[in-house]
Design a protein around this motif. Sequence first.
Motif, PDB file in Angstrom:
ATOM      1  N   ASP A 161       0.853  -1.189   0.000  1.00  0.00           N
ATOM      2  CA  ASP A 161       0.000   0.000   0.000  1.00  0.00           C
ATOM      3  C   ASP A 161       0.893   1.244   0.000  1.00  0.00           C
ATOM      4  O   ASP A 161       1.728   1.397  -0.870  1.00  0.00           O
ATOM      5  CB  ASP A 161      -0.961  -0.019   1.194  1.00  0.00           C
ATOM      6  CG  ASP A 161      -1.874  -1.241   1.159  1.00  0.00           C
ATOM      7  OD1 ASP A 161      -2.238  -1.672   0.057  1.00  0.00           O
ATOM      8  OD2 ASP A 161      -2.207  -1.760   2.239  1.00  0.00           O
ATOM      9  N   ASP A 162       0.732   2.104   0.988  1.00  0.00           N
ATOM     10  CA  ASP A 162       1.546   3.325   1.047  1.00  0.00           C
ATOM     11  C   ASP A 162       2.764   3.175   1.952  1.00  0.00           C
ATOM     12  O   ASP A 162       3.544   4.119   2.114  1.00  0.00           O
ATOM     13  CB  ASP A 162       0.691   4.492   1.554  1.00  0.00           C
ATOM     14  CG  ASP A 162      -0.418   4.862   0.571  1.00  0.00           C
ATOM     15  OD1 ASP A 162      -0.213   4.672  -0.637  1.00  0.00           O
ATOM     16  OD2 ASP A 162      -1.484   5.318   1.033  1.00  0.00           O
ATOM     17  N   ALA A 163       2.915   1.996   2.550  1.00  0.00           N
ATOM     18  CA  ALA A 163       4.040   1.782   3.464  1.00  0.00           C
ATOM     19  C   ALA A 163       5.302   1.443   2.680  1.00  0.00           C
ATOM     20  O   ALA A 163       5.244   0.794   1.634  1.00  0.00           O
ATOM     21  CB  ALA A 163       3.717   0.650   4.435  1.00  0.00           C
ATOM     22  N   PRO A 164       6.471   1.886   3.172  1.00  0.00           N
ATOM     23  CA  PRO A 164       7.733   1.574   2.479  1.00  0.00           C
ATOM     24  C   PRO A 164       8.098   0.104   2.631  1.00  0.00           C
ATOM     25  O   PRO A 164       7.532  -0.623   3.455  1.00  0.00           O
ATOM     26  CB  PRO A 164       8.744   2.473   3.189  1.00  0.00           C
ATOM     27  CG  PRO A 164       8.176   2.657   4.563  1.00  0.00           C
ATOM     28  CD  PRO A 164       6.683   2.693   4.375  1.00  0.00           C
ATOM     29  N   GLY A 165       9.062  -0.318   1.832  1.00  0.00           N
ATOM     30  CA  GLY A 165       9.592  -1.664   1.995  1.00  0.00           C
ATOM     31  C   GLY A 165      10.472  -1.749   3.225  1.00  0.00           C
ATOM     32  O   GLY A 165      10.798  -0.725   3.852  1.00  0.00           O
ATOM     33  N   ARG A 166      10.870  -2.973   3.564  1.00  0.00           N
ATOM     34  CA  ARG A 166      11.678  -3.164   4.771  1.00  0.00           C
ATOM     35  C   ARG A 166      12.844  -4.100   4.479  1.00  0.00           C
ATOM     36  O   ARG A 166      12.709  -5.061   3.717  1.00  0.00           O
ATOM     37  CB  ARG A 166      10.844  -3.771   5.900  1.00  0.00           C
ATOM     38  CG  ARG A 166       9.752  -2.879   6.461  1.00  0.00           C
ATOM     39  CD  ARG A 166       8.923  -3.628   7.486  1.00  0.00           C
ATOM     40  NE  ARG A 166       8.191  -4.733   6.889  1.00  0.00           N
ATOM     41  CZ  ARG A 166       8.184  -5.978   7.350  1.00  0.00           C
ATOM     42  NH1 ARG A 166       8.890  -6.296   8.431  1.00  0.00           N
ATOM     43  NH2 ARG A 166       7.472  -6.915   6.754  1.00  0.00           N
ATOM     44  N   VAL A 167      13.965  -3.822   5.118  1.00  0.00           N
ATOM     45  CA  VAL A 167      15.080  -4.754   5.177  1.00  0.00           C
ATOM     46  C   VAL A 167      15.276  -5.080   6.653  1.00  0.00           C
ATOM     47  O   VAL A 167      15.464  -4.172   7.476  1.00  0.00           O
ATOM     48  CB  VAL A 167      16.362  -4.152   4.582  1.00  0.00           C
ATOM     49  CG1 VAL A 167      17.531  -5.117   4.779  1.00  0.00           C
ATOM     50  CG2 VAL A 167      16.164  -3.848   3.105  1.00  0.00           C
ATOM     51  N   LYS A 168      15.221  -6.346   6.987  1.00  0.00           N
ATOM     52  CA  LYS A 168      15.269  -6.768   8.387  1.00  0.00           C
ATOM     53  C   LYS A 168      16.550  -7.560   8.630  1.00  0.00           C
ATOM     54  O   LYS A 168      16.831  -8.535   7.924  1.00  0.00           O
ATOM     55  CB  LYS A 168      14.039  -7.623   8.706  1.00  0.00           C
ATOM     56  CG  LYS A 168      13.883  -7.998  10.163  1.00  0.00           C
ATOM     57  CD  LYS A 168      12.558  -8.717  10.371  1.00  0.00           C
ATOM     58  CE  LYS A 168      12.364  -9.109  11.825  1.00  0.00           C
ATOM     59  NZ  LYS A 168      11.064  -9.807  12.036  1.00  0.00           N
ATOM     60  N   ILE A 169      17.303  -7.134   9.633  1.00  0.00           N
ATOM     61  CA  ILE A 169      18.567  -7.783   9.982  1.00  0.00           C
ATOM     62  C   ILE A 169      18.413  -8.440  11.347  1.00  0.00           C
ATOM     63  O   ILE A 169      18.011  -7.791  12.314  1.00  0.00           O
ATOM     64  CB  ILE A 169      19.731  -6.760  10.036  1.00  0.00           C
ATOM     65  CG1 ILE A 169      19.787  -5.953   8.744  1.00  0.00           C
ATOM     66  CG2 ILE A 169      21.051  -7.470  10.302  1.00  0.00           C
ATOM     67  CD1 ILE A 169      19.171  -4.586   8.849  1.00  0.00           C
ATOM     68  N   THR A 170      18.742  -9.720  11.434  1.00  0.00           N
ATOM     69  CA  THR A 170      18.550 -10.463  12.679  1.00  0.00           C
ATOM     70  C   THR A 170      19.798 -11.280  12.989  1.00  0.00           C
ATOM     71  O   THR A 170      20.389 -11.902  12.095  1.00  0.00           O
ATOM     72  CB  THR A 170      17.353 -11.423  12.563  1.00  0.00           C
ATOM     73  OG1 THR A 170      16.200 -10.691  12.163  1.00  0.00           O
ATOM     74  CG2 THR A 170      17.069 -12.103  13.901  1.00  0.00           C
ATOM     75  N   GLY A 171      20.196 -11.280  14.270  1.00  0.00           N
ATOM     76  CA  GLY A 171      21.349 -12.075  14.679  1.00  0.00           C
ATOM     77  C   GLY A 171      21.408 -12.232  16.180  1.00  0.00           C
ATOM     78  O   GLY A 171      20.597 -11.660  16.917  1.00  0.00           O
ATOM     79  N   ASP A 172      22.394 -12.991  16.643  1.00  0.00           N
ATOM     80  CA  ASP A 172      22.540 -13.258  18.076  1.00  0.00           C
ATOM     81  C   ASP A 172      23.397 -12.223  18.786  1.00  0.00           C
ATOM     82  O   ASP A 172      23.355 -12.108  20.008  1.00  0.00           O
ATOM     83  CB  ASP A 172      23.157 -14.649  18.294  1.00  0.00           C
ATOM     84  CG  ASP A 172      22.239 -15.763  17.830  1.00  0.00           C
ATOM     85  OD1 ASP A 172      21.007 -15.585  17.913  1.00  0.00           O
ATOM     86  OD2 ASP A 172      22.751 -16.806  17.376  1.00  0.00           O
ATOM     87  N   ASP A 173      24.207 -11.480  18.037  1.00  0.00           N
ATOM     88  CA  ASP A 173      25.103 -10.489  18.637  1.00  0.00           C
ATOM     89  C   ASP A 173      24.620  -9.082  18.298  1.00  0.00           C
ATOM     90  O   ASP A 173      24.640  -8.681  17.115  1.00  0.00           O
ATOM     91  CB  ASP A 173      26.525 -10.691  18.119  1.00  0.00           C
ATOM     92  CG  ASP A 173      27.481  -9.666  18.680  1.00  0.00           C
ATOM     93  OD1 ASP A 173      27.481  -9.479  19.922  1.00  0.00           O
ATOM     94  OD2 ASP A 173      28.207  -9.029  17.900  1.00  0.00           O
ATOM     95  N   PRO A 174      24.175  -8.303  19.280  1.00  0.00           N
ATOM     96  CA  PRO A 174      23.642  -6.960  19.010  1.00  0.00           C
ATOM     97  C   PRO A 174      24.624  -6.059  18.275  1.00  0.00           C
ATOM     98  O   PRO A 174      24.232  -5.280  17.410  1.00  0.00           O
ATOM     99  CB  PRO A 174      23.323  -6.420  20.410  1.00  0.00           C
ATOM    100  CG  PRO A 174      23.122  -7.635  21.257  1.00  0.00           C
ATOM    101  CD  PRO A 174      24.067  -8.657  20.714  1.00  0.00           C
ATOM    102  N   GLU A 175      25.911  -6.162  18.595  1.00  0.00           N
ATOM    103  CA  GLU A 175      26.905  -5.305  17.949  1.00  0.00           C
ATOM    104  C   GLU A 175      27.021  -5.637  16.466  1.00  0.00           C
ATOM    105  O   GLU A 175      27.110  -4.735  15.616  1.00  0.00           O
ATOM    106  CB  GLU A 175      28.265  -5.467  18.635  1.00  0.00           C
ATOM    107  CG  GLU A 175      29.324  -4.537  18.084  1.00  0.00           C
ATOM    108  CD  GLU A 175      30.627  -4.621  18.858  1.00  0.00           C
ATOM    109  OE1 GLU A 175      31.638  -4.097  18.356  1.00  0.00           O
ATOM    110  OE2 GLU A 175      30.628  -5.210  19.960  1.00  0.00           O
ATOM    111  N   THR A 176      26.987  -6.925  16.133  1.00  0.00           N
ATOM    112  CA  THR A 176      27.073  -7.333  14.729  1.00  0.00           C
ATOM    113  C   THR A 176      25.843  -6.883  13.959  1.00  0.00           C
ATOM    114  O   THR A 176      25.944  -6.418  12.814  1.00  0.00           O
ATOM    115  CB  THR A 176      27.233  -8.858  14.622  1.00  0.00           C
ATOM    116  OG1 THR A 176      28.403  -9.265  15.335  1.00  0.00           O
ATOM    117  CG2 THR A 176      27.348  -9.297  13.172  1.00  0.00           C
ATOM    118  N   VAL A 177      24.672  -7.007  14.586  1.00  0.00           N
ATOM    119  CA  VAL A 177      23.438  -6.550  13.944  1.00  0.00           C
ATOM    120  C   VAL A 177      23.510  -5.054  13.682  1.00  0.00           C
ATOM    121  O   VAL A 177      23.140  -4.568  12.599  1.00  0.00           O
ATOM    122  CB  VAL A 177      22.207  -6.899  14.815  1.00  0.00           C
ATOM    123  CG1 VAL A 177      20.951  -6.210  14.272  1.00  0.00           C
ATOM    124  CG2 VAL A 177      22.007  -8.404  14.861  1.00  0.00           C
ATOM    125  N   SER A 178      23.997  -4.303  14.657  1.00  0.00           N
ATOM    126  CA  SER A 178      24.111  -2.857  14.512  1.00  0.00           C
ATOM    127  C   SER A 178      25.084  -2.498  13.396  1.00  0.00           C
ATOM    128  O   SER A 178      24.832  -1.588  12.589  1.00  0.00           O
ATOM    129  CB  SER A 178      24.569  -2.242  15.835  1.00  0.00           C
ATOM    130  OG  SER A 178      24.703  -0.849  15.719  1.00  0.00           O
TER     131      SER A 178
END
Length: 242
Positions: free
Chosen positions: A212-229
């Motif tokens: 609809d009018d919402a943007p697309g998303r890229v989702k990053i998931t992992g076990d280490d918060p620093e690596t995800v960041s």
Amino acid sequence: MEVALLTVGDELLSGDTENTNASWLGRQLTAAGATVTRVLTVPDDESVIADAVARYHEAFDAVIVTGGIGGTPDDVTKAGVAQAFGRDLVVPDGVRAHLEAKAEQFAADNPEMVDRYEMELDLDAWASIPEGGQALLTDESFAAGCVVESVYVLPGIPAELKAMYATVADDFDGDRTTATIHTPAPEGALVGAVTAARERFDVAVGSYPRKDDAPGRVKITGDDPETVSEAAAWLRERIETV
């Protein structure tokens, strides 16, 4: 923590009822850091429920089962879970007493409704749980849910499900961390960056199209918060964001 969701109901399979419970639970569990690895919908069939529960109990850290847990003929969810563990359904005295008091209060508050529809509750069915299980009781639900080892049996009615899940939510803390990037770019334009991020960082990266009018998303998931960041920051430098 890997969790499987098992939603029970003929009405879900036929499309008469939208399966909002699965999507709501998925969001709650992901936010808590758990990983939902399976979502399965099965009919109101005791043996089918039992087979799925037995398989998932062996394969995953926890299983959440939602479906009819009251006293109507098609409420066979708790019976199916009991069969999966080779246990009988029992009626704990304290649980029955709790539901009996609740039923009496409901009748006192709604005398016209009770008289008009000649309502009779099968309190034993509503109070029953697999032998050795822990009963789950809330103000929102007449029927008792339960926990049997790592299998959580919750109501199918969304408001009742949410209230009962809140009583066990702390059991689902996990280590998974997620970051989401919103982008106006079409999925086809994200392939290179997403592929490179997967290869460069120890994370899972998924892209989801605009809706609809919402943007697309890229989702990053992992076990280490620093690596995800780090992965999220790297991607933000390479894709258009909003």
